[in-house]
Design a protein around this motif. Structure first.
Motif, mmCIF file in Angstrom:
data_model
loop_
_atom_site.group_PDB
_atom_site.id
_atom_site.type_symbol
_atom_site.label_atom_id
_atom_site.label_comp_id
_atom_site.label_asym_id
_atom_site.label_seq_id
_atom_site.Cartn_x
_atom_site.Cartn_y
_atom_site.Cartn_z
ATOM 1 N N MET A 45 42.527 39.179 45.776
ATOM 2 C CA MET A 45 43.011 40.270 44.927
ATOM 3 C C MET A 45 42.606 41.647 45.453
ATOM 4 N N GLY A 46 41.675 41.663 46.416
ATOM 5 C CA GLY A 46 41.207 42.937 46.933
ATOM 6 C C GLY A 46 40.387 43.724 45.931
ATOM 7 N N VAL A 47 39.582 43.003 45.150
ATOM 8 C CA VAL A 47 38.742 43.641 44.130
ATOM 9 C C VAL A 47 37.302 43.194 44.324
ATOM 10 N N SER A 48 36.389 43.792 43.579
ATOM 11 C CA SER A 48 34.982 43.404 43.667
ATOM 12 C C SER A 48 34.762 42.049 43.010
ATOM 13 N N PHE A 49 33.597 41.473 43.271
ATOM 14 C CA PHE A 49 33.248 40.183 42.665
ATOM 15 C C PHE A 49 33.267 40.284 41.143
ATOM 16 N N ASP A 50 32.615 41.321 40.596
ATOM 17 C CA ASP A 50 32.558 41.479 39.144
ATOM 18 C C ASP A 50 33.948 41.669 38.547
ATOM 19 N N GLU A 51 34.802 42.395 39.253
ATOM 20 C CA GLU A 51 36.177 42.572 38.767
ATOM 21 C C GLU A 51 36.941 41.262 38.806
ATOM 22 N N ALA A 52 36.662 40.437 39.812
ATOM 23 C CA ALA A 52 37.305 39.119 39.889
ATOM 24 C C ALA A 52 36.889 38.253 38.711
ATOM 25 N N VAL A 53 35.601 38.293 38.366
ATOM 26 C CA VAL A 53 35.103 37.529 37.220
ATOM 27 C C VAL A 53 35.767 38.015 35.935
ATOM 28 N N GLU A 54 35.803 39.325 35.756
ATOM 29 C CA GLU A 54 36.373 39.897 34.538
ATOM 30 C C GLU A 54 37.850 39.538 34.392
ATOM 31 N N SER A 55 38.602 39.632 35.484
ATOM 32 C CA SER A 55 40.027 39.315 35.404
ATOM 33 C C SER A 55 40.252 37.834 35.173
ATOM 34 N N PHE A 56 39.387 36.995 35.751
ATOM 35 C CA PHE A 56 39.503 35.553 35.537
ATOM 36 C C PHE A 56 39.277 35.207 34.073
ATOM 37 N N LEU A 57 38.264 35.824 33.474
ATOM 38 C CA LEU A 57 38.008 35.588 32.056
ATOM 39 C C LEU A 57 39.189 36.023 31.207
ATOM 40 N N ASP A 58 39.745 37.199 31.505
ATOM 41 C CA ASP A 58 40.862 37.720 30.715
ATOM 42 C C ASP A 58 42.125 36.883 30.871
ATOM 43 N N GLU A 59 42.409 36.460 32.113
ATOM 44 C CA GLU A 59 43.689 35.830 32.398
ATOM 45 C C GLU A 59 43.664 34.305 32.320
ATOM 46 N N GLU A 60 42.532 33.704 32.702
ATOM 47 C CA GLU A 60 42.483 32.251 32.833
ATOM 48 C C GLU A 60 41.631 31.557 31.769
#
Length: 269
Positions: free
Chosen positions: A209-224
């Protein structure tokens, strides 16, 4: 709380992982002798170093490196543990991998076999290998580290989901087999815990996604994982606490249960 397992002997497979090492620590704190089992010698060494730092003064667990992909390896492990530690009272089946992910049509037979062998068959083999000693003492505990995916599958990790559904069915069926001999069988099903396994998932997501680790975690929680009501990854010690309880004398009337440690993740009953 005194869990009533002082002097008991426990085997923890997947012991070097996040949940495994925290489970080992809690069992040691309760006075149990623990054998940590994992595939990689270096991972076991690192887990020992972590225990030494985080819980100085505790006795060191015994360690056995082994690849549990064959029945012979499971039987050899049981023999090795018998020589090192004597009869086993507690077995925590925690070895597992995520395996191949992605669309179903891109996942090969070999991918399926790898996940099913590691997550399901290794637990079957290890349980079978240790069952004679668990039955012998008239008191035993078997705990399977499962996953929310066992009852709420996700279409991009179907081999993992299927392996965990099989593991849950196996555990529940097994719970009927030896309860009258004092051997109780239960499962713990975490969701999205801070472990090396989910770290690797988030590293991959971050890169894609080209984002930071923390942003990846946050988006995963929101989306998945929108049903994880606490809005964070779980901590391995939060899962280990439930495992330790199920390993204990305090869980003397708990059998065939599946304890969810998932922040409300599973949307259906």
């Amino acid at each position: 709380m005194d869990l009533g397992i002082s002097g008991r002997t426990a085997v923890v497979t997947g012991g070097a992982g996040g949940i495994g090492r925290h489970t080992t620590r809690l069992l040691l704190e309760e006075g149990a002798q623990v054998v940590m089992v994992d595939q990689d010698k270096d991972d076991l060494k690192e887990a020992l170093a972590w225990l030494s730092r985080e819980a100085p003064g505790l006795p060191a667990p015994l360690t056995v490196p082994v690849d549990l992909s064959t029945d012979e390896a499971a039987r050899d492990l049981a023999a090795t543990v018998a020589d090192l530690a004597g009869e086993v009272d507690i077995l925590v089946n925690g070895a597992g991998i995520t395996g191949a992910t992605g669309p179903f049509h891109e996942i090969s037979d070999d991918d399926w076999v790898e996940v099913l062998t590691t997550n399901l068959l290794s637990a079957v083999r290890v349980t079978r290998a240790f069952l004679p000693t668990l039955r012998h003492g008239g008191w035993g505990r078997i705990v399977f580290v499962n996953s929310e995916d066992a009852v709420q599958p996700y279409d991009d990790e179907l081999p993992y989901c299927a392996s965990k559904a099989g593991l849950l069915s196996f555990a529940r069926g097994l719970a009927r087999s030896y309860a009258d001999e004092g051997v109780l069988v239960n499962s713990v099903s975490p969701a999205f815990i801070e472990t090396p396994m989910t770290d690797a998932m988030m590293d991959k997501r971050s890169s894609e996604m080209g984002v930071s680790f923390d942003e990846a975690v946050e988006s995963f929680l929101d989306e998945e994982r929108p049903y994880m009501e606490l809005g964070r990854r779980g901590k391995p010690e939060e899962v280990a606490a439930v495992i330790a309880f199920l390993c204990s004398e305090r869980a003397s009337f708990v059998n065939g249960a599946n304890y969810r440690v998932d922040s409300g993740s599973v949307a259906t009953l």
